[in-house]
Design an enzyme around this catalytic site. Structure first.
Site, PDB file in Angstrom:
ATOM      1  N   GLY A   1      -1.382   1.231  -5.072  1.00 12.99           N
ATOM      2  CA  GLY A   1      -2.255   0.266  -5.085  1.00 12.99           C
ATOM      3  C   GLY A   1      -3.330   0.857  -5.554  1.00 12.99           C
ATOM      4  O   GLY A   1      -3.494   2.035  -5.515  1.00 12.99           O
TER       5      GLY A   1
ATOM      6  N   CYS B   1       4.957 -14.167   1.130  1.00 21.92           N
ATOM      7  CA  CYS B   1       5.613 -12.915   1.955  1.00 21.92           C
ATOM      8  C   CYS B   1       4.113 -12.546   2.922  1.00 21.92           C
ATOM      9  O   CYS B   1       2.761 -13.096   2.672  1.00 21.92           O
ATOM     10  CB  CYS B   1       5.694 -11.328   1.354  1.00 21.92           C
ATOM     11  SG  CYS B   1       5.648 -10.159   2.026  1.00 21.92           S
TER      12      CYS B   1
ATOM     13  N   CYS C   1      12.217  -5.048   2.508  1.00 21.11           N
ATOM     14  CA  CYS C   1      12.077  -6.349   1.419  1.00 21.11           C
ATOM     15  C   CYS C   1      12.533  -5.622   0.223  1.00 21.11           C
ATOM     16  O   CYS C   1      12.469  -4.750  -0.219  1.00 21.11           O
ATOM     17  CB  CYS C   1      10.461  -5.811   1.501  1.00 21.11           C
ATOM     18  SG  CYS C   1       9.602  -6.364   0.090  1.00 21.11           S
TER      19      CYS C   1
ATOM     20  N   CYS D   1       0.569  -1.024  -0.121  1.00 17.84           N
ATOM     21  CA  CYS D   1      -0.074  -0.015   0.327  1.00 17.84           C
ATOM     22  C   CYS D   1       1.125   1.500  -0.222  1.00 17.84           C
ATOM     23  O   CYS D   1       2.527   1.018  -0.359  1.00 17.84           O
ATOM     24  CB  CYS D   1      -1.063   0.213   1.197  1.00 17.84           C
ATOM     25  SG  CYS D   1      -2.026  -1.598   1.497  1.00 17.84           S
TER      26      CYS D   1
ATOM     27  N   CYS E   1      15.595  -8.527   3.782  1.00 15.00           N
ATOM     28  CA  CYS E   1      14.816  -9.637   3.389  1.00 15.00           C
ATOM     29  C   CYS E   1      14.702 -10.544   1.874  1.00 15.00           C
ATOM     30  O   CYS E   1      14.292  -9.113   1.635  1.00 15.00           O
ATOM     31  CB  CYS E   1      13.605 -10.256   4.077  1.00 15.00           C
ATOM     32  SG  CYS E   1      12.493 -10.817   3.848  1.00 15.00           S
TER      33      CYS E   1
ATOM     34  N   CYS F   1      10.907 -14.680   0.441  1.00 14.34           N
ATOM     35  CA  CYS F   1      10.535 -15.255  -1.372  1.00 14.34           C
ATOM     36  C   CYS F   1      10.820 -15.881  -2.319  1.00 14.34           C
ATOM     37  O   CYS F   1      10.290 -16.644  -2.435  1.00 14.34           O
ATOM     38  CB  CYS F   1       9.591 -13.816  -1.263  1.00 14.34           C
ATOM     39  SG  CYS F   1      10.160 -13.091  -2.110  1.00 14.34           S
TER      40      CYS F   1
ATOM     41  N   TYR G   1      10.734  -4.869  -8.169  1.00 14.33           N
ATOM     42  CA  TYR G   1       9.643  -5.036  -9.088  1.00 14.33           C
ATOM     43  C   TYR G   1       8.358  -3.240  -8.160  1.00 14.33           C
ATOM     44  O   TYR G   1       7.905  -2.323  -8.252  1.00 14.33           O
ATOM     45  CB  TYR G   1       8.682  -5.587  -8.453  1.00 14.33           C
ATOM     46  CG  TYR G   1       7.469  -5.979  -9.198  1.00 14.33           C
ATOM     47  CD1 TYR G   1       7.315  -5.914 -10.632  1.00 14.33           C
ATOM     48  CD2 TYR G   1       5.879  -5.497  -8.747  1.00 14.33           C
ATOM     49  CE1 TYR G   1       5.834  -6.084 -11.056  1.00 14.33           C
ATOM     50  CE2 TYR G   1       5.134  -5.570  -8.639  1.00 14.33           C
ATOM     51  CZ  TYR G   1       4.959  -5.469 -10.460  1.00 14.33           C
ATOM     52  OH  TYR G   1       3.412  -5.330 -10.794  1.00 14.33           O
TER      53      TYR G   1
ATOM     54  N   ASN H   1       1.298   0.613   6.046  1.00 10.75           N
ATOM     55  CA  ASN H   1       1.762  -0.006   5.099  1.00 10.75           C
ATOM     56  C   ASN H   1       2.211  -1.528   6.037  1.00 10.75           C
ATOM     57  O   ASN H   1       3.519  -1.126   5.894  1.00 10.75           O
ATOM     58  CB  ASN H   1       2.679   0.752   4.044  1.00 10.75           C
ATOM     59  CG  ASN H   1       3.667  -0.032   2.465  1.00 10.75           C
ATOM     60  OD1 ASN H   1       4.455   0.215   1.955  1.00 10.75           O
ATOM     61  ND2 ASN H   1       2.827  -1.138   2.715  1.00 10.75           N
ATOM     62  N   GLY H   2       1.965  -2.717   5.533  1.00 13.75           N
ATOM     63  CA  GLY H   2       2.041  -3.755   5.731  1.00 13.75           C
ATOM     64  C   GLY H   2       1.357  -4.293   6.431  1.00 13.75           C
ATOM     65  O   GLY H   2       0.179  -4.641   5.321  1.00 13.75           O
TER      66      GLY H   2
END
Ligand code: SF4
Length: 458
Positions: free
Chosen positions: A28, A393, A246, A2, A443, A446, A252, A103-104
Site C-alpha cells: 500500500g 474481490c 487468497c 494493506c 480462495c 476472482c 502477485y 488488513n482485509g
C-alpha cells in the site's frame, strides 16, 4: 490490500514499526500511519504518502514508547483520504484507549455500521478499520465486555477478511478472521520484542527468527503477564473447516521473500512458471522474459523447465509505484510507460515468451507487448501465470467491477489480438491448484466466482 505491523516490548517501538512498514510498502502506497503507546498516552500520526516521507527521524522521535502499531494503505473500503487511513484510535469512556490497524475487507460493513449507528456510535470515515475498533469499544463501554470477549463477539458478527492488530496503552492483541484470507505472521525479535506483520519479509527485517501464523479465528494477547494464545474459539461460525487463503497473495501481491500459508511465495511462483512451460511443448523461442518484479520467479520456473535462457529484457523503474494499485485509470496509464523500458538492441529479431502474473484490465500488458515489438521482437508469446480474472474481490483487494475486467468484455482471442501477442495462454485453475500443497485451503473466487464467504447484502 494493506500491510500491518505491531511491536510490543522495545523502547524504540516507533522505529521498529517504521522499518516493518517500509518492508511492506508494496502492500500500500497511498497513505500510512502509526500509533505508539508510552504506557500512558497513545500518539497517532497518519498521512497520505510513503513511509519514508511520513515517518522521518524527527517525527519518529516525537512518538516515544515501547508499544506500536503501523499500517500502509491501499484503498478498498473508503477513498484515499487521511480520514480513511489507519490506525484508528478510540478513547473509551470506561478506560482503555484502543488503536487498531487491519488488513482485509468487511463484507457486511453496512449491516454492522447500521447496528452501531442505531446505538449512537458516530463515524469519522468509511474505513472498515474504524468499524472494527468502534465495535470493540462499544462492547467494552456499553455492554461491559473485556477486550477478548469483544473480539470473539466481533468474529461471530463480522463477515470478511480481517488480519488485525490492536493495542491499548499496555497490551497488544492480534486476531484474524476464521478463514485466514490475508497473511498474518508473528514472532520474537532478537531484541526481545514481539512482532506481528502481514508478511514475513517484515519480520526478517526486524530479526525475528522463529515465525508463526496467527491462528484462524485466533486471538493472541501480549501483556506484562506474557503471551496468551487463544485458538479458534468460534468454530460454529465457520461454514466449513477449510481455510480460504487468497491465492493471489502467491501470484502477485506478496513479496517473493515472504513465507505464509505454509509456502515460500517464490517457490509457488516457480512452480507456476514450470506449469506454463509444460503447456508449451514444441514452442521454439529464444528467450523467456518475465514482466518484473512479480513474474520474475515464474520466468525462472519456465526457463528451467524448458531449458532455455531467461533474460531480464524488460527493466522496471522502481521509483514508480505498482501499476495495479494506482487508484485512477489516467495515473495508471501514464505509469505503465514510465515504469518499463527495454534493454537496447536486445529484442531485435528474437522470439520471446513473455510471462506476466495476471491480466486485469489489459492496459499494462498491451503497452508492454507494444514496447517489445517496437524493439524488434519477431514473435511474442504471452503466458499468464493465473486463470482469467472474471470476478471482483470482496476480501481486501480493489479489483475492478466485473464489467471493467477485460475477460468479461471480449473473448480470449480478442484479448490476444488487442494485446498484440502472437499467442496467449493462461494457467488453468487445476494447474494453479497443483502449485500449492493444500489447494482446498485457498480462495479462487476472482477466477471462478466461488466465493467462500457469502457476498450477499453488499
Ligand atoms: S477473490 Fe481473488 S483476490 Fe480476492 S481473496 Fe479470493 S483469490 Fe484473493
Amino acid at each position: 490490500m494493506c500491510g500491518i505491523i505491531g511491536i510490543y516490548g522495545n523502547p524504540n517501538a516507533a522505529g521498529m514499526a517504521a522499518l516493518g512498514m517500509f518492508a511492506e510498502q508494496h502492500r500500500g502506497q497511498e497513505s500510512c500511519g502509526m500509533a505508539v503507546s508510552d504506557g500512558k498516552v497513545i500518539r497517532l500520526r497518519k498521512k497520505m504518502g510513503l513511509v519514508k516521507e511520513v515517518f522521518t527521524d524527527d517525527k519518529l522521535r516525537e512518538m516515544p514508547g515501547s508499544l506500536s502499531i503501523g499500517h500502509v494503505r491501499y484503498p478498498t473500503k473508503g477513498s484515499a483520504t487521511e480520514f480513511n487511513s489507519q490506525p484508528h484510535l478510540v478513547e473509551t469512556l470506561s478506560g482503555p484507549c484502543l488503536a487498531l490497524a487491519s488488513n482485509g475487507d468487511i463484507v457486511n460493513y453496512q449491516e454492522i455500521r447500521n447496528y452501531l449507528e442505531e446505538k449512537q456510535v458516530y463515524f469519522n470515515s468509511d474505513n472498515d478499520g474504524e468499524l472494527l475498533v468502534k465495535f470493540i469499544a462499544y462492547k467494552v463501554d456499553k455492554e461491559g465486555y473485556d477486550i477478548q470477549k469483544a473480539i470473539k463477539e466481533l468474529m461471530k458478527r463480522f463477515r470478511g477478511a480481517f488480519s488485525t492488530v490492536l493495542i491499548t496503552r499496555d497490551e497488544m492483541y492480534m486476531f484474524r478472521d476464521p478463514y485466514s484470507i490475508r497473511p498474518m505472521v508473528w514472532g520474537k525479535a532478537s531484541n526481545g520484542a514481539i512482532v506481528v506483520a502481514s508478511e514475513s519479509c517484515a519480520l526478517d527485517t526486524l530479526f525475528v527468527t522463529e515465525r508463526k501464523e496467527v491462528p484462524s479465528a485466533g486471538i493472541i494477547c501480549v501483556s506484562k503477564d506474557g503471551i496468551k494464545v487463544f485458538e479458534n474459539g468460534i468454530k460454529n461460525y465457520r461454514v466449513n473447516e477449510n481455510q480460504c487463503h487468497c491465492i493471489f497473495e502467491h501470484i502477485y501481491f506478496s513479496r517473493p521473500d515472504s513465507h505464509h500459508f505454509g509456502e515460500n511465495v517464490f517457490e509457488v511462483r516457480e512452480k507456476i512458471g514450470a506449469c506454463l512451460a509444460e503447456m508449451d511443448e514444441g514452442l521454439d523461442v529464444d528467450y523467456v522474459v518475465p514482466v518484473p518484479d512479480s513474474s520474475n520467479f515464474m520466468g525462472i520456473g519456465y526457463a528451467r523447465r524448458k531449458n532455455i535462457p531467461l533474460s531480464l529484457g524488460l527493466i522496471r523503474n522502481h521509483y514508480v509505484g505498482r501499476t495495479f494499485i494506482k487508484p485512477e485509470q489516467t495515473i495508471r496509464d501514464e505509469s505503465v510507460r514510465q515504469k518499463f523500458n527495454v534493454l537496447p538492441n536486445f529484442f531485435q529479431g528474437k522470439k520471446i515468451v513473455l510471462i506476466d502474473d495476471s491480466i486485469v484490465r489489459g492496459t499494462t500488458i498491451r503497452k508492454i507487448v507494444e514496447l517489445i515489438k517496437l524493439a524488434g521482437a519477431s514473435e511474442v508469446h504471452l503466458r499468464i501465470g493465473s486463470p482469467q480474472v472474471k470476478f471482483s474481490c470482496y476480501y481486501g483487494i480493489d479489483t475492478p467491477t466485473r464489467e471493467e475486467l477485460v475477460a468479461n468484455q471480449i473473448s480470449l482471442e480478442e484479448i490476444r489480438i488487442k494485446s498484440g501477442a502472437d499467442t496467449l495462454k493462461h494457467l488453468p485453475i487445476e494447474a494453479l491448484r497443483n502449485c500449492v500443497t493444500a489447494p482446498s485451503d485457498y480462495c479462487y473466487a476472482c477466477f471462478n466466482g466461488d466465493y467462500p464467504i457469502s457476498i450477499e447484502k453488499i
